[in-house]
Write an enzyme that holds these catalytic residues in place. Structure first.
Site, PDB file in Angstrom:
ATOM      1  N   HIS A 199      13.353  12.577  -2.011  1.00 40.41           N
ATOM      2  CA  HIS A 199      14.028  12.383  -0.721  1.00 40.41           C
ATOM      3  C   HIS A 199      12.980  12.435   0.379  1.00 40.41           C
ATOM      4  O   HIS A 199      12.323  13.467   0.558  1.00 40.41           O
ATOM      5  CB  HIS A 199      15.083  13.471  -0.490  1.00 40.41           C
ATOM      6  CG  HIS A 199      16.138  13.475  -1.549  1.00 40.41           C
ATOM      7  ND1 HIS A 199      17.288  12.708  -1.453  1.00 40.41           N
ATOM      8  CD2 HIS A 199      16.214  14.114  -2.738  1.00 40.41           C
ATOM      9  CE1 HIS A 199      18.020  12.893  -2.549  1.00 40.41           C
ATOM     10  NE2 HIS A 199      17.392  13.730  -3.345  1.00 40.41           N
ATOM     11  N   ASP A 225      12.812  15.737  -6.959  1.00 41.75           N
ATOM     12  CA  ASP A 225      13.986  15.968  -6.111  1.00 41.75           C
ATOM     13  C   ASP A 225      13.602  16.794  -4.883  1.00 41.75           C
ATOM     14  O   ASP A 225      14.421  17.577  -4.378  1.00 41.75           O
ATOM     15  CB  ASP A 225      15.126  16.622  -6.886  1.00 41.75           C
ATOM     16  CG  ASP A 225      16.445  16.596  -6.117  1.00 41.75           C
ATOM     17  OD1 ASP A 225      16.586  15.767  -5.195  1.00 41.75           O
ATOM     18  OD2 ASP A 225      17.328  17.414  -6.437  1.00 41.75           O
ATOM     19  N   HIS A 272      11.968  10.805  -8.450  1.00 42.10           N
ATOM     20  CA  HIS A 272      13.171  11.214  -7.684  1.00 42.10           C
ATOM     21  C   HIS A 272      12.705  11.953  -6.430  1.00 42.10           C
ATOM     22  O   HIS A 272      12.301  13.108  -6.495  1.00 42.10           O
ATOM     23  CB  HIS A 272      14.058  12.124  -8.532  1.00 42.10           C
ATOM     24  CG  HIS A 272      15.353  12.479  -7.864  1.00 42.10           C
ATOM     25  ND1 HIS A 272      16.575  12.372  -8.500  1.00 42.10           N
ATOM     26  CD2 HIS A 272      15.639  12.937  -6.616  1.00 42.10           C
ATOM     27  CE1 HIS A 272      17.532  12.756  -7.682  1.00 42.10           C
ATOM     28  NE2 HIS A 272      16.996  13.118  -6.521  1.00 42.10           N
ATOM     29  N   LYS A 325      21.481   4.085  -7.394  1.00 41.10           N
ATOM     30  CA  LYS A 325      21.760   5.523  -7.475  1.00 41.10           C
ATOM     31  C   LYS A 325      23.253   5.774  -7.375  1.00 41.10           C
ATOM     32  O   LYS A 325      23.903   5.353  -6.408  1.00 41.10           O
ATOM     33  CB  LYS A 325      21.040   6.258  -6.342  1.00 41.10           C
ATOM     34  CG  LYS A 325      21.282   7.771  -6.321  1.00 41.10           C
ATOM     35  CD  LYS A 325      20.652   8.477  -7.515  1.00 41.10           C
ATOM     36  CE  LYS A 325      21.078   9.926  -7.639  1.00 41.10           C
ATOM     37  NZ  LYS A 325      20.394  10.815  -6.736  1.00 41.10           N
ATOM     38  N   HIS A 344      17.595  14.985 -12.341  1.00 38.85           N
ATOM     39  CA  HIS A 344      17.457  16.436 -12.150  1.00 38.85           C
ATOM     40  C   HIS A 344      18.366  17.249 -13.066  1.00 38.85           C
ATOM     41  O   HIS A 344      19.257  17.965 -12.615  1.00 38.85           O
ATOM     42  CB  HIS A 344      17.679  16.845 -10.683  1.00 38.85           C
ATOM     43  CG  HIS A 344      18.802  16.164  -9.959  1.00 38.85           C
ATOM     44  ND1 HIS A 344      20.061  16.043 -10.470  1.00 38.85           N
ATOM     45  CD2 HIS A 344      18.855  15.557  -8.748  1.00 38.85           C
ATOM     46  CE1 HIS A 344      20.822  15.403  -9.608  1.00 38.85           C
ATOM     47  NE2 HIS A 344      20.113  15.094  -8.551  1.00 38.85           N
ATOM     48  N   HIS A 365      23.459  11.084 -10.370  1.00 34.64           N
ATOM     49  CA  HIS A 365      23.657  12.496 -10.029  1.00 34.64           C
ATOM     50  C   HIS A 365      24.826  12.958 -10.895  1.00 34.64           C
ATOM     51  O   HIS A 365      25.979  12.635 -10.608  1.00 34.64           O
ATOM     52  CB  HIS A 365      23.963  12.659  -8.535  1.00 34.64           C
ATOM     53  CG  HIS A 365      24.096  14.098  -8.138  1.00 34.64           C
ATOM     54  ND1 HIS A 365      23.208  14.722  -7.294  1.00 34.64           N
ATOM     55  CD2 HIS A 365      25.000  15.050  -8.496  1.00 34.64           C
ATOM     56  CE1 HIS A 365      23.556  15.990  -7.147  1.00 34.64           C
ATOM     57  NE2 HIS A 365      24.644  16.215  -7.853  1.00 34.64           N
ATOM     58  N   ARG A 371      13.841  11.188   3.620  1.00 38.31           N
ATOM     59  CA  ARG A 371      14.534  11.130   4.923  1.00 38.31           C
ATOM     60  C   ARG A 371      13.956   9.985   5.762  1.00 38.31           C
ATOM     61  O   ARG A 371      13.448   9.018   5.231  1.00 38.31           O
ATOM     62  CB  ARG A 371      14.467  12.465   5.672  1.00 38.31           C
ATOM     63  CG  ARG A 371      14.693  13.709   4.843  1.00 38.31           C
ATOM     64  CD  ARG A 371      16.021  13.733   4.120  1.00 38.31           C
ATOM     65  NE  ARG A 371      16.260  15.025   3.490  1.00 38.31           N
ATOM     66  CZ  ARG A 371      17.080  15.197   2.463  1.00 38.31           C
ATOM     67  NH1 ARG A 371      17.738  14.183   1.929  1.00 38.31           N
ATOM     68  NH2 ARG A 371      17.275  16.390   1.953  1.00 38.31           N
TER      69      ARG A 371
HETATM   70  C1  NCD Z   1      19.543  16.452  -2.186  1.00 38.35           C
HETATM   71  C2  NCD Z   1      19.379  16.160  -0.687  1.00 38.35           C
HETATM   72  O1  NCD Z   1      19.223  17.104   0.092  1.00 38.35           O
HETATM   73  O2  NCD Z   1      19.363  14.987  -0.315  1.00 38.35           O
HETATM   74  N1  NCD Z   1      19.886  17.831  -2.337  1.00 38.35           N
HETATM   75  C3  NCD Z   1      19.727  18.578  -3.456  1.00 38.35           C
HETATM   76  O3  NCD Z   1      20.175  19.723  -3.460  1.00 38.35           O
HETATM   77  N2  NCD Z   1      19.126  18.121  -4.524  1.00 38.35           N
HETATM   78  C4  NCD Z   1      20.555  15.546  -2.766  1.00 38.35           C
HETATM   79  C5  NCD Z   1      20.574  15.549  -4.277  1.00 38.35           C
HETATM   80  O4  NCD Z   1      19.672  15.039  -4.936  1.00 38.35           O
HETATM   81  O5  NCD Z   1      21.539  16.103  -4.825  1.00 38.35           O
HETATM   82 ZN    ZN Z   2      17.992  14.291  -5.181  1.00 42.21          ZN
END
Ligand code: NCD
Ligand code: ZN
Length: 351
Positions: A18, A253, A16, A105, A180, A142, A20
């Site tokens: 991110h 995450d 998991h 997702k 998460h 989520h 960007r």
């Molecule tokens: C994540 C994000 O910033 O993309 N933020 C977070 O607080 N975990 C999105 C997510 O996984 O909920």
């Molecule tokens: Zn996330």
């Protein structure tokens, strides 16, 4: 275990993540590729990744940002499809069979960062779930309701009651990852149905409880969604992570936001752990006297659930008390603050 100062494990994966896009992606990606062989890339870009064509393009941009050789050159991004109310099961199937989508997702609409196009009524998407169940394609969830009358600390538990329970009943063969997890309720729900569903656990939810968000003042860098809960929930997560149960595995995450977007009147949710992720997990496992179980959690149970081979290469961690950068700079933008930089884990990745 107390005297271990070096630990070599099969190379882990991050289930998991991110990343960007653009300069931010280029800034954060090397931290992940230094530690992980693969990562499940979350699709919540500003323009969500809802089609196989968009996912293939995004994957190409990630691969282009990798170094040509050495650490990270062989990193494999596993792409996901952002589910919307308008999702077309046939297109999801095509993207999966073409090897573009690894998973789908599900963000409940407005649950978190860039989720405005998420799903308004998850249980209505029968056609999508039937198709995924037939294909053996994982659904990554989520797990929070978004109703404003539900207390923010209860949103995961209420999601399990209202959405996840009927979903698991209606689609008994659907492969589900509750992402998460932050509560004992989630740990108990997943543990009660071994083999039916799995859960990822972040490093930060193993380390902080909700007090950390308000310690001496508001701490925006400890704010993420699902929000950290009470201490008893953190302890349940730690127990699950080190249990050796194959349905709990690693998902950081790691969610970078520019510092100006975090330290603001309405700060973004997300904690950036990528630079120290494996160090944080190693520290937790050592504290729980379970370093011998880190490899299962980090490197074996994820591939097992996804039906992939574990990585062939290895990763060495050392307990060398290395300092962490407080910030990671982003070309042309604000820097990103690193989780726990002021109190770094004693473990770090060798080399
Ligand atoms: C994540 C994000 O910033 O993309 N933020 C977070 O607080 N975990 C999105 C997510 O996984 O909920
Ligand atoms: Zn996330």
């Amino acid at each position: 275990m107390a005297y271990t100062t070096e630990l070599t494990i099969r190379r882990p994966d991050d289930w998991h993540l991110h990343l960007r896009d653009g300069a931010m992606m280029e800034a954060v990606l090397p931290f992940t590729t230094k530690q992980f062989g693969r990562a499940v890339i979350m699709p919540n870009l500003v323009e969500p990744v809802t089609t196989a064509a968009a996912a293939a393009d995004y994957r190409r941009r990630i691969l282009q940002a990798l170094p040509d050789e050495g650490d990270g050159a062989g990193f494999l991004p596993l792409m996901t499809c952002y589910l919307t109310d308008a999702a077309d099961p046939a297109q999801i199937e095509e993207g999966f069979l073409d090897g573009v989508f690894t998973a789908v997702k599900l963000y409940p609409a407005n649950a978190t960062t860039n989720s405005a196009s998420g799903v308004t009524d998850p249980l209505a998407l029968r056609g999508v779930f039937e198709t995924m169940q037939r294909l053996g394609m994982p659904l990554l969830i989520h797990g929070e309701v978004t109703d404003s009358d539900i207390d923010i600390f209860d949103r995961e538990a209420v999601f399990i009651d209202r959405i996840l329970t009927p979903l698991v009943t209606n689609f008994p063969e659907l492969k589900i990852v509750l992402e998460h997890v932050t509560t004992k309720d989630a740990v108990d729900f997943v543990s009660a149905q071994p083999g039916k569903l799995a859960a990822t656990i972040t490093a930060h939810h193993l380390i902080i409880n909700r007090n950390a968000i308000f310690e001496g003042g508001i701490r925006p860098h400890n704010y993420c969604l699902p929000i950290a809960k009470r201490e008893r929930h953190r302890l349940a997560l730690r127990e699950a992570a080190v249990s050796g149960a194959p349905y709990f595995f690693l998902g950081t995450d790691s969610a970078p936001h520019a510092i100006s977007a975090k330290e603001a009147a309405c700060g973004c949710a997300g904690i950036f752990t990528a630079p120290c992720a494996m160090g944080l997990y190693a520290q937790v496992f050592e504290e729980e006297d379970a370093l011998d179980r880190l490899e299962g959690f980090a490197s074996e149970f994820g591939p097992l659930f996804y039906g992939l081979e574990p990585n062939e290469t290895s990763l060495t961690l050392r307990q060398d008390g290395q300092a962490l950068p407080e910030m990671v700079s982003v070309n042309g933008g604000d820097p990103v603050r690193v989780f726990s930089a002021e109190n770094p884990p004693s473990w770090s990745v060798a080399g």
